[in-house]
Motif scaffolding. Structure first.
Motif, mmCIF file in Angstrom:
data_model
loop_
_atom_site.group_PDB
_atom_site.id
_atom_site.type_symbol
_atom_site.label_atom_id
_atom_site.label_comp_id
_atom_site.label_asym_id
_atom_site.label_seq_id
_atom_site.Cartn_x
_atom_site.Cartn_y
_atom_site.Cartn_z
ATOM 1 N N SER A 172 0.836 -1.198 0.000
ATOM 2 C CA SER A 172 0.000 0.000 0.000
ATOM 3 C C SER A 172 0.871 1.249 0.000
ATOM 4 O O SER A 172 0.543 2.242 -0.633
ATOM 5 C CB SER A 172 -0.909 0.007 1.220
ATOM 6 O OG SER A 172 -1.684 -1.165 1.246
ATOM 7 N N ARG A 194 -8.659 5.696 1.201
ATOM 8 C CA ARG A 194 -8.956 4.274 1.057
ATOM 9 C C ARG A 194 -10.221 3.878 1.816
ATOM 10 O O ARG A 194 -10.374 2.730 2.205
ATOM 11 C CB ARG A 194 -7.742 3.467 1.524
ATOM 12 C CG ARG A 194 -6.624 3.540 0.483
ATOM 13 C CD ARG A 194 -5.293 3.253 1.065
ATOM 14 N NE ARG A 194 -5.175 1.890 1.552
ATOM 15 C CZ ARG A 194 -4.177 1.453 2.284
ATOM 16 N NH1 ARG A 194 -3.225 2.290 2.627
ATOM 17 N NH2 ARG A 194 -4.134 0.212 2.678
ATOM 18 N N ARG A 211 -13.088 3.421 0.651
ATOM 19 C CA ARG A 211 -13.753 2.365 -0.094
ATOM 20 C C ARG A 211 -13.123 1.003 0.239
ATOM 21 O O ARG A 211 -13.824 0.030 0.518
ATOM 22 C CB ARG A 211 -13.625 2.676 -1.600
ATOM 23 C CG ARG A 211 -14.048 1.550 -2.516
ATOM 24 C CD ARG A 211 -15.548 1.351 -2.524
ATOM 25 N NE ARG A 211 -16.231 2.393 -3.249
ATOM 26 C CZ ARG A 211 -16.880 2.186 -4.398
ATOM 27 N NH1 ARG A 211 -16.933 0.983 -4.917
ATOM 28 N NH2 ARG A 211 -17.480 3.171 -4.998
ATOM 29 N N GLU A 212 -11.795 0.963 0.229
ATOM 30 C CA GLU A 212 -11.107 -0.298 0.543
ATOM 31 C C GLU A 212 -11.506 -0.786 1.937
ATOM 32 O O GLU A 212 -11.710 -1.988 2.153
ATOM 33 C CB GLU A 212 -9.588 -0.099 0.481
ATOM 34 C CG GLU A 212 -8.817 -1.366 0.838
ATOM 35 C CD GLU A 212 -7.323 -1.125 1.001
ATOM 36 O OE1 GLU A 212 -6.788 -0.227 0.320
ATOM 37 O OE2 GLU A 212 -6.710 -1.848 1.803
ATOM 38 N N ILE A 217 -14.853 -2.344 1.684
ATOM 39 C CA ILE A 217 -14.770 -3.670 1.049
ATOM 40 C C ILE A 217 -14.288 -4.704 2.056
ATOM 41 O O ILE A 217 -14.867 -5.777 2.222
ATOM 42 C CB ILE A 217 -13.797 -3.655 -0.155
ATOM 43 C CG1 ILE A 217 -14.273 -2.668 -1.219
ATOM 44 C CG2 ILE A 217 -13.661 -5.048 -0.750
ATOM 45 C CD1 ILE A 217 -13.243 -2.376 -2.284
ATOM 46 N N ARG A 218 -13.231 -4.340 2.748
ATOM 47 C CA ARG A 218 -12.663 -5.300 3.703
ATOM 48 C C ARG A 218 -13.662 -5.636 4.805
ATOM 49 O O ARG A 218 -13.768 -6.787 5.227
ATOM 50 C CB ARG A 218 -11.365 -4.747 4.300
ATOM 51 C CG ARG A 218 -10.217 -4.724 3.299
ATOM 52 C CD ARG A 218 -8.944 -4.169 3.902
ATOM 53 N NE ARG A 218 -7.862 -4.187 2.919
ATOM 54 C CZ ARG A 218 -7.112 -5.245 2.658
ATOM 55 N NH1 ARG A 218 -7.315 -6.368 3.315
ATOM 56 N NH2 ARG A 218 -6.167 -5.192 1.749
ATOM 57 N N ILE A 223 -8.828 -3.870 10.859
ATOM 58 C CA ILE A 223 -8.575 -2.591 10.186
ATOM 59 C C ILE A 223 -7.553 -1.787 10.988
ATOM 60 O O ILE A 223 -6.607 -1.217 10.434
ATOM 61 C CB ILE A 223 -9.896 -1.796 10.038
ATOM 62 C CG1 ILE A 223 -10.928 -2.640 9.276
ATOM 63 C CG2 ILE A 223 -9.662 -0.466 9.354
ATOM 64 C CD1 ILE A 223 -10.590 -2.926 7.843
ATOM 65 N N LEU A 263 -18.597 1.877 1.913
ATOM 66 C CA LEU A 263 -18.773 1.235 0.605
ATOM 67 C C LEU A 263 -19.341 2.204 -0.412
ATOM 68 O O LEU A 263 -19.090 2.080 -1.608
ATOM 69 C CB LEU A 263 -19.721 0.035 0.750
ATOM 70 C CG LEU A 263 -19.070 -1.266 1.179
ATOM 71 C CD1 LEU A 263 -20.122 -2.304 1.513
ATOM 72 C CD2 LEU A 263 -18.151 -1.792 0.079
ATOM 73 N N GLN A 309 -4.421 -2.357 -5.126
ATOM 74 C CA GLN A 309 -2.985 -2.635 -5.002
ATOM 75 C C GLN A 309 -2.669 -4.123 -4.875
ATOM 76 O O GLN A 309 -1.503 -4.505 -4.834
ATOM 77 C CB GLN A 309 -2.359 -1.838 -3.852
ATOM 78 C CG GLN A 309 -2.802 -2.212 -2.460
ATOM 79 C CD GLN A 309 -3.977 -1.373 -1.980
ATOM 80 O OE1 GLN A 309 -4.797 -0.923 -2.781
ATOM 81 N NE2 GLN A 309 -4.072 -1.157 -0.678
ATOM 82 N N TYR A 366 -9.267 -13.037 6.748
ATOM 83 C CA TYR A 366 -9.870 -12.544 7.980
ATOM 84 C C TYR A 366 -10.429 -13.668 8.843
ATOM 85 O O TYR A 366 -10.857 -13.453 9.960
ATOM 86 C CB TYR A 366 -10.938 -11.499 7.661
ATOM 87 C CG TYR A 366 -10.302 -10.220 7.170
ATOM 88 C CD1 TYR A 366 -9.348 -9.581 7.946
ATOM 89 C CD2 TYR A 366 -10.610 -9.686 5.933
ATOM 90 C CE1 TYR A 366 -8.727 -8.436 7.512
ATOM 91 C CE2 TYR A 366 -9.998 -8.539 5.486
ATOM 92 C CZ TYR A 366 -9.048 -7.904 6.282
ATOM 93 O OH TYR A 366 -8.426 -6.777 5.848
#
Lengths: 420, 240
Positions: free
Chosen positions: A15, A324, A326-327, A330-331, A341, A417, B106, B119
């Motif tokens: 990243s 990030r 959005r990322e 998603i996660r 996170i 999201l 990425q 996870y």
């Protein structure tokens, strides 16, 4: 577990690689912080070191009383050509000191500037007339042959012991022990020993002890007398003893001992100002205090640059988190918990600052060398300072990463999201 | 209403309400919705904007919790679970497919596929083999080391579908899965859904596109936060 952690670290690196310039600039903040911490501490450590060594070489249980030429007044200098200027310590004073401080070792020292010659080799140096106890008091050792003995003293023998450097100069190829040297223009002395090399241990008249020759006190007095002609002022001076070294049995007794000596010498020499009492232990302590103070100031200044680096990291991490969003959504949708996170962004901040720390350590070890090389300033890089600086840098990243990571973890997944 | 079958219920809304407080007003985004998803179903949820589609999707996906009523996933009431537990349910039971693919830029295709299992602490040889298998299954076998931006939209969505299948979810939850794709790619993706069904994959699509809804077995129409009607597309002859 370890594999997972490695994966998180690898992910963090990835990243960070997305924004190479931004990451390297942020890293630079920490880098210079760490480098300056190490470099400043190295300079601080090195700064007092020579002075400290000089004081230690004087002996921490010693009190040194030196004869110094008093400040000349108009009156005395006008009559200078004819009269002999007498000042400094007297022979009986050494005995009085010994009586006052029976536990101590008292060593008398006389110093004369003379040329010493052996064949074609010649050197102008200081001839130290002293006693047997000089060696233990100064903590010097014999390299070859022997030291002066009581018998030498009694016989007023023409024997000498050479400092290591002087030995090398006069006898570059042969063993000096047993040979004779010419002192001044008329006195032959037999070399009975050579001392071990001392390094920078300071000696009289700007020489080092390694360059001096040592003769029995009694011989010095008989051969050279008590009066000398000072070449710079071209007048006669009479000094009985140039120095009295007093070695006390333990460091605890140095301070009371020094006070006794000051009280004793004050009535005679105080008004004339012709002696100087040096207590290496006091100087050492004072110097160490100063150095600690200096180090503290330097460390604080350097820490501020680390703090600035940390703020840079926080800034970049906040930007990263926003970018990030959005990322993160998603996660979260794919099953990441808040702690995942937090972990991800903390590791990223940690990697960022640890990289800076690593390069900073490298730079921080080079800078002191450059300083030593270009400014002839002594520096000492302590390994634990390096470790400390690196750990602080990693900690800075983590600490300043906490808030951004917390913000990332507490985003509403639905909102995240939807974020464009 | 839905036709009774003997297949097990895997997701169930029991009188689900979701109200938002907007200043003085209370918006009833969902106002008493009851429905069931059975194993093997292919269900579409339709409605105009503001009908409560998105809210329903969020609750179905365990991204949000109902204000009142119960939501069961795999027989378990998840309507009162905390954030941590809900994350677990998402990670184990639900396969998300989004309109804008939502791959992590990425990461490579392989790494994207491994995210859900990561996870759950299941990354390793197992996840790699599974990812390879599923990539093959969606027709992207040779692209594991590519980055998302090296793929076309259709390919990205295939990766997303494979990712949604990684955790063997109870059901796939697709949010306008073809909204960003052209018609022919849309058809490819819908065909891919069809090929998954024989394996017992359950699919719930939320859409406003009638062509997409027509490919499903049943369509649930939402209006003003309530179920307006159930349509059996097979009976109507809407499906192929």
């Amino acid at each position: 577990m370890i594999a997972d952690m490695l994966r998180v670290v690898r992910l963090g690196l990835k990243s960070l690689m997305v924004h190479k310039l931004r990451s390297s600039l942020t890293t630079a903040g920490i880098l210079f912080g760490v480098a300056s911490v190490i470099a400043m501490l190295a300079v601080g450590e090195g700064a007092g070191e020579e002075t400290l060594k000089r004081f230690r070489d004087m002996g921490v249980t010693n009190v040194l009383i030196r004869s110094v030429k008093p400040e000349e007044t108009q009156q005395t200098s006008s009559s200078s050509m004819t009269s002999i200027l007498g000042y400094g310590l007297f022979y009986p004073e050494a005995d009085r000191i010994q009586n006052l401080l029976p536990q101590s070792t008292v060593v008398r020292v006389r110093e004369f500037q003379r040329g010493v010659m052996r064949g074609e080799n010649w050197r102008s140096t200081v001839i130290v007339g002293t006693e047997v106890a000089f060696l233990p008091v100064t903590n010097m050792k014999v390299q070859e042959g022997r030291w002066l003995t009581e018998l030498d003293m009694q016989k007023q023998a023409n024997v000498c012991v050479l400092g290591a450097s002087l030995g090398k100069i006069l006898f570059p190829l042969e063993n000096p022990v047993g040979q004779t040297v010419m002192v001044g223009i008329e006195d032959r002395f037999t070399v009975v020993g050579v001392l071990e090399y001392q390094g920078r241990a300071a000696g009289p008249n700007g020489t080092t002890l390694d360059e001096c020759a040592f003769v029995p006190m009694s011989s010095s007095r008989r051969r050279f007398g008590d009066t000398i002609r000072n070449p710079s002022t071209n007048r006669w001076e009479a000094v009985e003893l140039h120095e009295i070294k007093v070695k006390l049995p333990s460091p605890e007794e140095v301070e009371p001992g020094a006070n006794v000596l000051r009280t004793m010498l004050q009535p005679v020499h105080g008004p004339k100002g012709d002696i100087e009492i040096t207590v290496p232990l006091e100087l050492l302590r004072e110097q160490e205090r100063q150095r600690q103070m200096f180090n503290l100031v330097l460390a604080i200044i350097a820490s501020i640059s680390l703090l600035v680096g940390g703020i840079g990291i926080m800034n970049v991490m906040l930007a990263t988190v926003t970018e990030r969003t959005r990322e993160i959504g998603i996660r979260r949708a794919l099953g990441a918990k808040k702690r995942h996170i937090v972990q991800q962004f903390l590791v990223e901040a940690g990697v960022l600052s640890a990289l800076g720390g690593l390069v900073g350590v490298g730079l921080g070890m080079l800078v002191p060398q450059a300083i030593t090389h270009f400014f002839k300033q002594n520096t000492i890089v302590e390994p634990y300072h390096v470790l400390l600086a690196f750990c602080i840098s990693a900690a800075v990243g983590v600490v300043f990463g906490i808030y951004p990571a917390w913000r990332a973890a507490n985003m509403d997944p639905v909102e995240a999201l939807r974020h464009e | 209403m839905q036709q009774p079958t003997d297949r097990p219920v895997i997701a169930e809304f029991v009188d689900v309400h979701r109200h938002y407080v907007m200043g003085e007003n209370v918006v009833r985004a969902l106002d008493g919705v009851s429905m069931q998803v059975r194993k093997g179903d292919y269900l579409s949820i339709m409605g105009r904007s503001g009908s409560g589609k998105s809210t329903m999707l969020n609750i179905l996906g365990c991204l949000d919790r109902p204000t009142a009523g119960r939501y069961h996933v795999g027989g378990r009431d998840v309507s009162q679970l905390d954030d941590n537990a809900l994350s677990d349910v998402r990670g184990r039971e639900i396969g998300f497919i989004f309109q804008s693919f939502n791959l992590i830029p990425q990461l490579t295709v392989l790494e994207n596929l491994e995210v859900p299992l990561f996870y759950q602490g299941r990354v390793g040889r197992e996840s790699r083999e599974k990812a390879e298998h599923l990539a093959e299954r969606v027709g992207l076998g040779g692209r594991l080391e590519h980055r998302p931006n090296e793929l076309s939209g259709g390919q990205q969505q295939r990766v997303a579908i494979a990712r949604a299948l990684m955790n063997d979810p109870l059901f796939l939850l697709a949010d306008e899965a073809t909204g960003n794709l052209d018609t022919s790619t849309e058809k490819e993706i819908l065909d891919l859904f069809d090929t998954l069904r024989p394996d017992g994959v359950t699919i719930v699509v939320v859409t406003h596109n009638p062509n997409v809804a027509a490919r499903s077995d049943h369509t649930l129409w939402l209006k003003d936060g309530q179920v307006e009607s159930w349509i059996d597309n097979r009976a109507a002859g809407g499906a192929q």
